[in-house]
Each structure stands twice: as structure tokens, then as C-alpha cells.
Design a protein around this motif. Sequence first.
Motif, PDB file in Angstrom:
ATOM      1  N   LEU A  79      37.805  -2.939  -8.223  1.00 23.33           N
ATOM      2  CA  LEU A  79      37.633  -2.445  -6.747  1.00 23.33           C
ATOM      3  C   LEU A  79      36.449  -1.307  -6.957  1.00 23.33           C
ATOM      4  O   LEU A  79      35.814  -1.269  -6.011  1.00 23.33           O
ATOM      5  CB  LEU A  79      38.943  -1.946  -6.286  1.00 23.33           C
ATOM      6  N   ARG A  80      36.495  -0.509  -7.995  1.00 22.56           N
ATOM      7  CA  ARG A  80      35.612   0.501  -8.389  1.00 22.56           C
ATOM      8  C   ARG A  80      34.228  -0.226  -8.150  1.00 22.56           C
ATOM      9  O   ARG A  80      32.958   0.272  -7.863  1.00 22.56           O
ATOM     10  CB  ARG A  80      35.655   1.231  -9.506  1.00 22.56           C
ATOM     11  N   ARG A  83      33.143  -1.473  -4.955  1.00 25.27           N
ATOM     12  CA  ARG A  83      32.792  -0.391  -4.056  1.00 25.27           C
ATOM     13  C   ARG A  83      31.020   0.363  -4.257  1.00 25.27           C
ATOM     14  O   ARG A  83      30.307   0.315  -3.708  1.00 25.27           O
ATOM     15  CB  ARG A  83      33.839   1.049  -4.190  1.00 25.27           C
ATOM     16  N   GLY A  86      28.670  -2.293  -3.407  1.00 21.37           N
ATOM     17  CA  GLY A  86      28.599  -2.143  -1.979  1.00 21.37           C
ATOM     18  C   GLY A  86      27.492  -0.995  -1.578  1.00 21.37           C
ATOM     19  O   GLY A  86      26.816  -1.179  -0.499  1.00 21.37           O
ATOM     20  N   GLN A  87      27.303  -0.286  -2.439  1.00 23.74           N
ATOM     21  CA  GLN A  87      26.529   1.113  -1.904  1.00 23.74           C
ATOM     22  C   GLN A  87      24.975   0.738  -2.263  1.00 23.74           C
ATOM     23  O   GLN A  87      24.012   1.509  -2.081  1.00 23.74           O
ATOM     24  CB  GLN A  87      27.051   2.149  -2.510  1.00 23.74           C
TER      25      GLN A  87
END
Length: 116
Positions: A79-80, A83, A86-87
Motif C-alpha cells: 500500500l505504501r 500510494r 500514485g503521487q
Amino acid sequence: MARGISQTELGEKIGVTFQQVQKYEKGANRVGASRLTRIAKVLGVSIGTFFGGAGGGNQGAGAEAARLDLEYLVVPGALRLLRAYGQIRESVVRRTIVTFVEKVAAGEAPPRIDRK
């Protein structure tokens, strides 16, 4: 109920109280990806079943792929990584990262990174 298992029994098998199972069922509490995976395994269904309504069990290869994709989210750090990815705004950088990770996952030597 459709699987012949009580909320109490389900709760015991996934490590929560039957009250928590009731809250999950009513939508009062959020169900995390790892817990959803455990619930699906206990019930003997794919995770996609929970998202497909009444016809959830009849989704074919697409549902199987979705179930596998969700299972990757419970891998520590996944998940890290998602995330952070996605940035990233630059598409070339995103493609390079995907290629790098795919090569490492396949056991291939990753491309050399030259720092200038």
C-alpha cells in the motif's frame, strides 16, 4: 447464512466478535483488505463476490484477476508503494518504475541506474 455459518463462528475464524461481524455486514465499520481476504477464505468465495451483488459467484476470469490483485494489497509495503507511485506525475518515471519492479519480481537483473 447462505454458507451455513453463523456470525459467531465467522467472527471466531477471522478473529473478531460477532458484533464486529454484524457491523461489517451492515456497513457500519470498514473492512480492511487483509480481513476481507480472510473472510473470503473462510466462506470459500472470491473477494470479487463481495463486490458483484447477487451474481458475484459467476464473474469468470475477470473476477479471479480482481481477487488476486486485492490479495497483493495485504503484502507488507504494498500500500505504501501504491500510494507513493500514485503521487508521481511524470509518466516516463512511472513506466520506468513499473519495468524495474517487474524485472526484479521476475528474478531478472534490474537495469543499471546511472547517477549523473
